[in-house]
Design a protein around this motif. Sequence first.
Motif, PDB file in Angstrom:
ATOM      1  N   ALA A 183      16.128  59.647 -28.371  1.00  0.00           N
ATOM      2  CA  ALA A 183      15.338  59.784 -29.596  1.00  0.00           C
ATOM      3  C   ALA A 183      15.643  61.069 -30.354  1.00  0.00           C
ATOM      4  CB  ALA A 183      13.849  59.717 -29.269  1.00  0.00           C
ATOM      5  N   VAL A 185      10.646  50.574 -30.150  1.00  0.00           N
ATOM      6  CA  VAL A 185      11.317  51.684 -30.804  1.00  0.00           C
ATOM      7  C   VAL A 185      12.008  51.143 -32.046  1.00  0.00           C
ATOM      8  CG1 VAL A 185      13.182  53.372 -30.636  1.00  0.00           C
ATOM      9  CG2 VAL A 185      11.641  53.011 -28.696  1.00  0.00           C
ATOM     10  N   GLY A 190      11.407  56.975 -26.418  1.00  0.00           N
ATOM     11  CA  GLY A 190      12.200  56.561 -27.565  1.00  0.00           C
ATOM     12  C   GLY A 190      13.632  56.229 -27.238  1.00  0.00           C
ATOM     13  N   ARG A 205       9.761  57.549 -33.571  1.00  0.00           N
ATOM     14  CA  ARG A 205      10.207  56.156 -33.726  1.00  0.00           C
ATOM     15  C   ARG A 205       9.582  55.248 -32.668  1.00  0.00           C
ATOM     16  NH1 ARG A 205      16.615  56.228 -32.132  1.00  0.00           N
ATOM     17  NH2 ARG A 205      16.470  56.560 -29.890  1.00  0.00           N
ATOM     18  N   ALA A 244       9.022  51.932 -41.095  1.00  0.00           N
ATOM     19  CA  ALA A 244       9.446  50.799 -40.278  1.00  0.00           C
ATOM     20  C   ALA A 244       8.997  49.461 -40.852  1.00  0.00           C
ATOM     21  CB  ALA A 244       8.902  50.956 -38.865  1.00  0.00           C
ATOM     22  N   ALA A 288      14.759  51.692 -34.700  1.00  0.00           N
ATOM     23  CA  ALA A 288      15.978  52.488 -34.896  1.00  0.00           C
ATOM     24  C   ALA A 288      17.110  51.567 -35.314  1.00  0.00           C
ATOM     25  CB  ALA A 288      16.359  53.223 -33.608  1.00  0.00           C
ATOM     26  N   ALA A 303      12.818  59.848 -36.151  1.00  0.00           N
ATOM     27  CA  ALA A 303      11.896  58.876 -36.718  1.00  0.00           C
ATOM     28  C   ALA A 303      12.488  58.190 -37.946  1.00  0.00           C
ATOM     29  CB  ALA A 303      10.587  59.560 -37.108  1.00  0.00           C
ATOM     30  N   VAL A 304      12.177  56.892 -38.082  1.00  0.00           N
ATOM     31  CA  VAL A 304      12.545  56.193 -39.314  1.00  0.00           C
ATOM     32  C   VAL A 304      11.533  56.571 -40.389  1.00  0.00           C
ATOM     33  CG1 VAL A 304      13.634  54.269 -38.138  1.00  0.00           C
ATOM     34  CG2 VAL A 304      11.188  54.178 -38.614  1.00  0.00           C
TER      35      VAL A 304
END
Length: 305
Positions: A90, A260, A43, A240, A202, A262, A198-199
């Motif tokens: 990450a 990834v 990540g 992510r 996404a 982000a 983590a989002v």
Amino acid sequence: MRAWNMALAGALLFAGCSNSPAEKAAQKPPEPAGDNILHISWGGIAEADAGEAKRHWSTWAINLVDGGAAYGWLSDKGATLPHALNFELAGNGKVTAVALDNRFEPVVREDGSMSQTAEGSPVRRFALLGSTKGPEGPFETLVEGEAKADAQTVVKLPKEASARWLRLRIDSNWAGSGQTRLSDLAVLGTLDQRGAAAVTDASGIYAHEYGPIALRQQGSEIFGCYNDGLGTLRGTVFGRIMRLAWFSKEEGSIGAATLVAANGKLYGFWYRPEDKMGSPWNAVREGGLDGTDLSKCRAALYPPA
């Protein structure tokens, strides 16, 4: 993306992210001890430097987190030292060492051209800075050192340090002036929680120079398409980190990608069979799926159950 053997591509989806041919792997020196928590598969991301949009993708900063020397970073011709390159883990990490790789590895690029000789001068004096506050810092110096001209150099930190945002300050190169190059960067240590950054979702439309990328996240599954429906995407997300298979019926080609999600962007690479990197697949989120014409991508984004 050209045509490739489907069986090899299927195996690739579960392979690591090295972009070097398998037959060369045994010839390389042992990797530094410890996990490279800056690697794309962990990540880790590299932010674009100020002038890279005008350069060939084989010189972009994202190449520093792919784990191989085939593609790397090259400064702009007009840029003067020191250089600053920015990275993000990450999650919060405990950093114990940093490894700079100045080796040059000739490679045949996806467009058929070949890098015959190294451009620029290898990194010499450098400092690694870290922050737990944000991408703008404040930063503190974690370690300073000197990288060997055409080798991999591992420098241990005086003591373990916590950081999520990292900055590599390049103070000099071996030529003393001109463009500066670096093949790979590894940050050794541990992550407190690998999927912590983590989002939430996404899903969205992402702008890319070769055409838009559309993604829909449903739980841990990812559905998508690229280049206005030219190809489809399918895979999973952990934290992510996305591991995707791509397929283009029109081109008769298939392979894998590691991306990834982000900061409203996608960072990463698509791969050919035998784990050979095609090129970076960075993209910027332009908006959501709602209200967007999905006619060419709807079947890929919403496949029948």
